[in-house]
Design a protein around this motif. Structure first.
Motif, PDB file in Angstrom:
ATOM      1  N   GLU A  75       0.561  -1.198  -0.110  1.00 52.54           N
ATOM      2  CA  GLU A  75      -0.167  -0.010  -0.376  1.00 52.54           C
ATOM      3  C   GLU A  75       1.061   0.724   0.313  1.00 52.54           C
ATOM      4  O   GLU A  75       1.060   2.539  -0.862  1.00 52.54           O
ATOM      5  N   LYS A  76       1.930   0.752   1.106  1.00 67.28           N
ATOM      6  CA  LYS A  76       2.656   3.005   0.750  1.00 67.28           C
ATOM      7  C   LYS A  76       3.818   2.445   0.228  1.00 67.28           C
ATOM      8  O   LYS A  76       3.941   3.399  -0.340  1.00 67.28           O
ATOM      9  N   LYS A  77       4.620   1.580  -0.548  1.00 73.45           N
ATOM     10  CA  LYS A  77       6.055   2.219  -1.341  1.00 73.45           C
ATOM     11  C   LYS A  77       5.456   2.137  -2.496  1.00 73.45           C
ATOM     12  O   LYS A  77       5.660   2.293  -3.337  1.00 73.45           O
ATOM     13  N   HIS A  78       4.123   0.746  -3.243  1.00 69.58           N
ATOM     14  CA  HIS A  78       3.750   0.734  -4.406  1.00 69.58           C
ATOM     15  C   HIS A  78       2.404   0.493  -4.328  1.00 69.58           C
ATOM     16  O   HIS A  78       2.070   0.405  -6.080  1.00 69.58           O
ATOM     17  N   ASN A  79       1.980   1.307  -3.994  1.00 70.52           N
ATOM     18  CA  ASN A  79       0.639   1.923  -3.874  1.00 70.52           C
ATOM     19  C   ASN A  79      -0.236   1.188  -5.134  1.00 70.52           C
ATOM     20  O   ASN A  79      -0.479   1.342  -5.983  1.00 70.52           O
ATOM     21  N   GLY A  80      -0.370  -0.765  -4.733  1.00 68.60           N
ATOM     22  CA  GLY A  80      -0.805  -1.086  -4.321  1.00 68.60           C
ATOM     23  C   GLY A  80      -2.463  -0.941  -4.890  1.00 68.60           C
ATOM     24  O   GLY A  80      -3.067  -0.893  -3.939  1.00 68.60           O
ATOM     25  N   TYR A  81      -3.549  -1.955  -5.199  1.00 71.76           N
ATOM     26  CA  TYR A  81      -4.793  -1.581  -5.753  1.00 71.76           C
ATOM     27  C   TYR A  81      -5.494  -3.286  -4.867  1.00 71.76           C
ATOM     28  O   TYR A  81      -5.695  -2.843  -3.863  1.00 71.76           O
ATOM     29  N   PHE A  82      -4.593  -4.060  -4.431  1.00 73.17           N
ATOM     30  CA  PHE A  82      -4.823  -5.340  -3.409  1.00 73.17           C
ATOM     31  C   PHE A  82      -3.598  -6.010  -3.167  1.00 73.17           C
ATOM     32  O   PHE A  82      -2.252  -5.883  -4.000  1.00 73.17           O
ATOM     33  N   VAL A  83      -4.389  -6.624  -2.449  1.00 71.11           N
ATOM     34  CA  VAL A  83      -2.746  -8.013  -2.586  1.00 71.11           C
ATOM     35  C   VAL A  83      -3.777  -9.642  -2.728  1.00 71.11           C
ATOM     36  O   VAL A  83      -5.426  -9.189  -1.962  1.00 71.11           O
ATOM     37  N   ASP A  84      -3.183 -10.158  -3.251  1.00 73.38           N
ATOM     38  CA  ASP A  84      -3.385 -11.616  -3.618  1.00 73.38           C
ATOM     39  C   ASP A  84      -2.735 -12.769  -2.938  1.00 73.38           C
ATOM     40  O   ASP A  84      -1.518 -11.942  -2.427  1.00 73.38           O
ATOM     41  N   LEU A  85      -3.044 -13.540  -3.245  1.00 74.76           N
ATOM     42  CA  LEU A  85      -2.402 -14.858  -2.817  1.00 74.76           C
ATOM     43  C   LEU A  85      -2.997 -15.818  -3.597  1.00 74.76           C
ATOM     44  O   LEU A  85      -4.433 -15.980  -3.133  1.00 74.76           O
ATOM     45  N   PHE A  86      -2.114 -17.266  -3.550  1.00 78.19           N
ATOM     46  CA  PHE A  86      -2.892 -18.203  -4.179  1.00 78.19           C
ATOM     47  C   PHE A  86      -2.520 -19.650  -2.693  1.00 78.19           C
ATOM     48  O   PHE A  86      -1.724 -19.624  -2.214  1.00 78.19           O
ATOM     49  N   VAL A  87      -3.891 -20.165  -2.845  1.00 79.25           N
ATOM     50  CA  VAL A  87      -4.206 -20.859  -1.263  1.00 79.25           C
ATOM     51  C   VAL A  87      -4.704 -22.409  -1.843  1.00 79.25           C
ATOM     52  O   VAL A  87      -5.755 -22.148  -2.788  1.00 79.25           O
ATOM     53  N   ARG A  88      -4.162 -23.464  -1.595  1.00 80.93           N
ATOM     54  CA  ARG A  88      -4.756 -25.479  -1.910  1.00 80.93           C
ATOM     55  C   ARG A  88      -6.113 -25.206  -1.072  1.00 80.93           C
ATOM     56  O   ARG A  88      -6.853 -24.546  -0.095  1.00 80.93           O
ATOM     57  N   LYS A  89      -7.184 -25.690  -2.434  1.00 78.23           N
ATOM     58  CA  LYS A  89      -8.392 -25.468  -2.178  1.00 78.23           C
ATOM     59  C   LYS A  89      -8.974 -26.896  -0.903  1.00 78.23           C
ATOM     60  O   LYS A  89      -9.858 -26.188   0.230  1.00 78.23           O
ATOM     61  N   SER A  90      -8.221 -27.755  -0.913  1.00 84.77           N
ATOM     62  CA  SER A  90      -8.014 -28.567   0.665  1.00 84.77           C
ATOM     63  C   SER A  90      -7.127 -27.980   2.013  1.00 84.77           C
ATOM     64  O   SER A  90      -7.676 -28.430   2.834  1.00 84.77           O
ATOM     65  N   ASN A  91      -6.667 -26.327   1.456  1.00 80.53           N
ATOM     66  CA  ASN A  91      -5.489 -26.258   2.532  1.00 80.53           C
ATOM     67  C   ASN A  91      -7.407 -25.100   3.744  1.00 80.53           C
ATOM     68  O   ASN A  91      -6.876 -24.023   3.758  1.00 80.53           O
ATOM     69  N   GLU A  92      -7.953 -25.510   4.644  1.00 81.84           N
ATOM     70  CA  GLU A  92      -9.173 -25.048   5.144  1.00 81.84           C
ATOM     71  C   GLU A  92      -8.823 -24.582   6.474  1.00 81.84           C
ATOM     72  O   GLU A  92      -9.074 -23.576   6.776  1.00 81.84           O
ATOM     73  N   LEU A  93      -7.569 -25.264   6.759  1.00 86.10           N
ATOM     74  CA  LEU A  93      -6.635 -24.266   7.824  1.00 86.10           C
ATOM     75  C   LEU A  93      -6.364 -23.013   7.248  1.00 86.10           C
ATOM     76  O   LEU A  93      -6.457 -21.401   8.175  1.00 86.10           O
ATOM     77  N   ALA A  94      -5.736 -22.362   6.989  1.00 79.91           N
ATOM     78  CA  ALA A  94      -5.132 -21.408   5.898  1.00 79.91           C
ATOM     79  C   ALA A  94      -6.313 -20.441   4.941  1.00 79.91           C
ATOM     80  O   ALA A  94      -6.189 -19.539   5.457  1.00 79.91           O
ATOM     81  N   ILE A  95      -7.397 -21.050   4.702  1.00 82.36           N
ATOM     82  CA  ILE A  95      -8.601 -20.300   4.158  1.00 82.36           C
ATOM     83  C   ILE A  95      -9.197 -19.650   5.260  1.00 82.36           C
ATOM     84  O   ILE A  95      -9.227 -18.685   5.119  1.00 82.36           O
ATOM     85  N   ASN A  96      -8.979 -20.319   6.363  1.00 83.55           N
ATOM     86  CA  ASN A  96      -9.956 -19.571   6.923  1.00 83.55           C
ATOM     87  C   ASN A  96      -9.111 -18.587   8.145  1.00 83.55           C
ATOM     88  O   ASN A  96      -9.886 -17.587   8.215  1.00 83.55           O
ATOM     89  N   MET A  97      -7.955 -18.762   8.051  1.00 85.82           N
ATOM     90  CA  MET A  97      -6.966 -18.129   8.442  1.00 85.82           C
ATOM     91  C   MET A  97      -7.415 -16.667   7.775  1.00 85.82           C
ATOM     92  O   MET A  97      -6.894 -15.428   8.214  1.00 85.82           O
ATOM     93  N   TYR A  98      -6.359 -16.548   6.613  1.00 85.19           N
ATOM     94  CA  TYR A  98      -7.037 -15.643   5.465  1.00 85.19           C
ATOM     95  C   TYR A  98      -8.013 -14.615   5.275  1.00 85.19           C
ATOM     96  O   TYR A  98      -8.122 -13.695   5.224  1.00 85.19           O
ATOM     97  N   LYS A  99      -9.055 -15.662   5.854  1.00 84.71           N
ATOM     98  CA  LYS A  99     -10.559 -14.940   6.335  1.00 84.71           C
ATOM     99  C   LYS A  99     -10.614 -14.113   6.977  1.00 84.71           C
ATOM    100  O   LYS A  99     -10.664 -12.782   6.468  1.00 84.71           O
TER     101      LYS A  99
END
Length: 174
Positions: A99-123
């Motif tokens: 946000e501050k250095k690169h003035n981006g619109y968003f942050v994204d990431l890819f996560v395995r569909k089966s990795n429910e722990l990580a998906i919930n963490m990111y949510k």
């Protein structure tokens, strides 16, 4: 007390305890060096006062126009240091740089569909599923592309979910 610092080439010899997690992608050395050279501000390590690595994050800035964003390439925390807020701290750092250095619109990431722990963490961190990418992981497993809008995306257009899944070859080139 945990401290954050930039990842160095020497750290590649000390992060085995972190990368042994079966859900952590491990890359070749050239890949890590590319990130160290091109996006050093996005490559951080968390360590104990004695210098033991607890976790790390690596990312980059990519895209064009309203697709200009920060990308989380890898976030991993050693099992013995999980559930103490370290992943959130590392993500906050990457989001701030995006946000501050690169003035981006968003942050994204890819996560395995089966990795429910990580998906919930990111949510919990404010990310939502933008789209499903069919066969993203070696053609064997689908991924979710999760996104979090930054301040520059006032109308949150970057996180409006797509209705249909895409294939890896359909992803935007950086």
């Amino acid at each position: 007390m945990t401290s954050l610092r930039r990842f160095t080439a020497e750290d590649l010899f000390g992060f085995t305890n972190i990368n042994l997690d079966y859900l952590t992608e491990t890359y070749n050395l050239a890949f890590y060096f590319q990130y160290l050279v091109r996006w050093p501000e996005y490559f951080e390590v968390a360590e104990t006062p004695s210098g033991r690595m607890m976790g790390y994050i690596m990312g980059k800035a990519e895209g064009k126009g309203t697709n200009w964003h920060g990308h989380v390439t890898a976030l991993t925390v050693a099992p013995e240091f999980r559930r103490i807020g370290l992943a959130q701290h590392l993500m906050n750092e990457l989001e701030e740089i995006s946000e501050k250095k690169h003035n981006g619109y968003f942050v994204d990431l890819f996560v395995r569909k089966s990795n429910e722990l990580a998906i919930n963490m990111y949510k919990k961190f404010g990310y939502s599923v933008y789209r499903r990418v069919i066969g993203y992981y070696s053609g064997e497993e689908d991924a979710y592309d999760m996104r979090k809008a930054l301040a520059r995306d006032v109308d949150k257009q970057s996180i409006v979910p797509l209705k249909n899944p895409v294939y890896p070859e359909d992803l935007e080139a950086p």
